[in-house]
Write a protein that holds these residues in place. Structure first.
Motif, short mmCIF file in Angstrom:
data_model
loop_
_atom_site.label_atom_id
_atom_site.label_comp_id
_atom_site.label_asym_id
_atom_site.label_seq_id
_atom_site.Cartn_x
_atom_site.Cartn_y
_atom_site.Cartn_z
N LEU A 50 5.14 20.84 15.89
CA LEU A 50 4.19 21.94 16.03
C LEU A 50 3.09 21.62 17.04
O LEU A 50 2.78 22.43 17.92
CB LEU A 50 3.58 22.26 14.66
N LEU A 51 2.49 20.44 16.93
CA LEU A 51 1.43 20.05 17.86
C LEU A 51 1.97 19.77 19.25
O LEU A 51 1.30 20.02 20.26
CB LEU A 51 0.68 18.82 17.34
N HIS A 52 3.18 19.25 19.31
CA HIS A 52 3.80 18.98 20.60
C HIS A 52 4.00 20.28 21.37
O HIS A 52 3.68 20.35 22.56
CB HIS A 52 5.15 18.29 20.37
N ILE A 53 4.49 21.29 20.69
CA ILE A 53 4.78 22.56 21.36
C ILE A 53 3.50 23.34 21.67
O ILE A 53 3.31 23.83 22.78
CB ILE A 53 5.73 23.40 20.49
N SER A 54 2.60 23.43 20.69
CA SER A 54 1.39 24.24 20.89
C SER A 54 0.38 23.57 21.82
O SER A 54 -0.32 24.24 22.58
CB SER A 54 0.73 24.53 19.54
N ILE A 93 -5.11 15.23 22.96
CA ILE A 93 -5.46 14.99 21.56
C ILE A 93 -4.34 15.49 20.64
O ILE A 93 -3.94 14.81 19.68
CB ILE A 93 -6.80 15.66 21.21
N PHE A 94 -3.83 16.68 20.93
CA PHE A 94 -2.71 17.21 20.16
C PHE A 94 -1.53 16.25 20.21
O PHE A 94 -0.87 15.99 19.20
CB PHE A 94 -2.29 18.58 20.71
N ALA A 95 -1.25 15.71 21.41
CA ALA A 95 -0.11 14.81 21.57
C ALA A 95 -0.31 13.52 20.80
O ALA A 95 0.64 13.00 20.18
CB ALA A 95 0.09 14.52 23.06
N VAL A 96 -1.52 13.00 20.80
CA VAL A 96 -1.80 11.75 20.08
C VAL A 96 -1.64 11.96 18.57
O VAL A 96 -1.01 11.14 17.88
CB VAL A 96 -3.22 11.24 20.41
N VAL A 97 -2.19 13.05 18.05
CA VAL A 97 -2.06 13.34 16.62
C VAL A 97 -0.59 13.53 16.25
O VAL A 97 -0.13 13.05 15.20
CB VAL A 97 -2.89 14.58 16.23
N ALA A 98 0.16 14.22 17.11
CA ALA A 98 1.59 14.42 16.85
C ALA A 98 2.32 13.09 16.82
O ALA A 98 3.23 12.88 16.00
CB ALA A 98 2.18 15.33 17.93
N THR A 99 1.95 12.18 17.70
CA THR A 99 2.59 10.86 17.75
C THR A 99 2.23 10.03 16.52
O THR A 99 3.09 9.37 15.93
CB THR A 99 2.17 10.11 19.02
N GLY A 122 9.20 10.50 25.10
CA GLY A 122 8.01 11.10 24.53
C GLY A 122 6.80 10.19 24.58
O GLY A 122 5.71 10.60 25.00
N LEU A 123 6.96 8.93 24.17
CA LEU A 123 5.83 8.01 24.17
C LEU A 123 5.40 7.69 25.60
O LEU A 123 4.19 7.59 25.88
CB LEU A 123 6.19 6.72 23.43
N ALA A 124 6.36 7.54 26.50
CA ALA A 124 6.02 7.30 27.91
C ALA A 124 5.21 8.47 28.46
O ALA A 124 4.23 8.27 29.21
CB ALA A 124 7.29 7.09 28.73
N ALA A 125 5.58 9.69 28.08
CA ALA A 125 4.86 10.87 28.56
C ALA A 125 3.42 10.89 28.03
O ALA A 125 2.49 11.21 28.77
CB ALA A 125 5.59 12.15 28.13
N VAL A 126 3.24 10.51 26.77
CA VAL A 126 1.89 10.49 26.19
C VAL A 126 1.02 9.45 26.91
O VAL A 126 -0.13 9.72 27.28
CB VAL A 126 1.95 10.18 24.69
N ILE A 127 1.56 8.27 27.13
CA ILE A 127 0.80 7.20 27.78
C ILE A 127 0.45 7.58 29.22
O ILE A 127 -0.70 7.45 29.67
CB ILE A 127 1.59 5.88 27.75
#
Length: 278
Positions: A50-54, A93-99, A122-127
């Motif tokens: 949900l957080l990833h998409i939104s 922030i959304f991505a970090v919480v989702a992770t 996914g983790l590479a994209a967040v970093i």
């Protein structure tokens, strides 16, 4: 703006598709996956898609095209930089919480972490997204940054932003497919295409369409925000000698076919005003 009506159609389509994708994601986690919670159980994992998409997809998409909204051109570029950075920060922030949610769920359920291609991408994209955000703020919001650095880094900043956006969508597609395979093993299996599988497959298509529309808007040179010098000349020198050399007013530029043709001519005659730094 050239092809203003086309821009509005594509922009509206992107907004509608993106919002429908978020609604689909909410429906998926609430109806098919048991709701939301923060207890280390499966309901906590549901925050991840949900957080990833939104956030990581929808808000990032908005941040990418915010400079291209013609009704924001009357605002100073510095203001729009802050808007762009804020949207990206919220998305991060959304991505970090989702992770955190997915790691917390895996650790509580004794599920190995970082074994799938989805998790790697996914983790590479967040970093990398976090690094992009830090470098962007440092280069384009700090007044002491040399202008030459800003100009040199701009092509990399633009390319990496679009690349990360595409990578995030790819990670989402891998993730929702992986989740369906795990959730629908038997009675019914994913291969039997039960309602949940159809529903989430459509969600995946919506994400692809949203990404395609955002990338189309972001890569049209004719929809790029004009340089600050050009916009300033339109506001301050309207009717003056400089104004007559530069071209028509903003109202003329947005007024039908004649405005589109005039704006195209202005762009061709004023390439020297193009702002490569901002």
């Amino acid at each position: 703006m050239e092809n203003y009506k086309q821009f509005l159609v594509i922009l509206s389509s992107a907004g509608v598709v993106g919002l429908i994708a978020i609604i689909f994601a909410i429906r998926w986690v609430l109806y098919y996956q048991g709701g939301l919670a923060w207890d280390g159980k499966a309901a906590e994992f549901n925050w991840h898609p949900l957080l990833h998409i939104s956030g990581f997809i929808f808000l990032q998409g908005v941040a990418i095209i915010v400079y291209r909204l013609p009704w924001t051109w009357k605002y100073n570029k510095l203001i729009m930089k802050f808007v762009h950075a804020t949207l990206n920060l919220v998305a991060f922030i959304f991505a970090v919480v989702a992770t955190v949610a997915v790691f917390d769920f895996h650790n509580d359920a004794n599920i190995p972490n970082m074994y799938s291609l989805h998790s790697w991408v996914g983790l590479a994209a967040v970093i990398l997204y976090g690094l992009q955000l830090v470098l962007g703020v440092g280069l384009y919001l700090m007044p002491f940054t040399p202008v030459s650095w800003r100009a040199a880094f701009m092509p990399i900043h633009t390319y990496s932003g679009l690349f990360l956006f595409g990578s995030v969508i790819a990670a989402a597609l891998m993730g929702i497919t992986e989740k369906l395979i795990f959730s629908l093993k038997t009675n019914p299996a994913y291969k039997d295409l039960p309602p949940q599988a159809i529903f989430v497959n459509i969600l995946g298509l919506l994400l692809v369409i949203f990404g395609a529309l955002i990338l189309w808007i972001a890569t049209r040179q004719s929809w790029k925000r004009p340089s600050e010098q050009f916009l300033h000349s339109l506001h301050s020198d309207r009717g003056s000698e400089v104004g007559s050399k530069v071209g028509p007013s903003l109202s003329q530029l947005s007024d039908g076919v004649e405005g589109e043709e005039a704006f195209g001519e202005v762009r061709r005659r004023n390439n020297k005003f193009e702002d490569q730094v901002n």
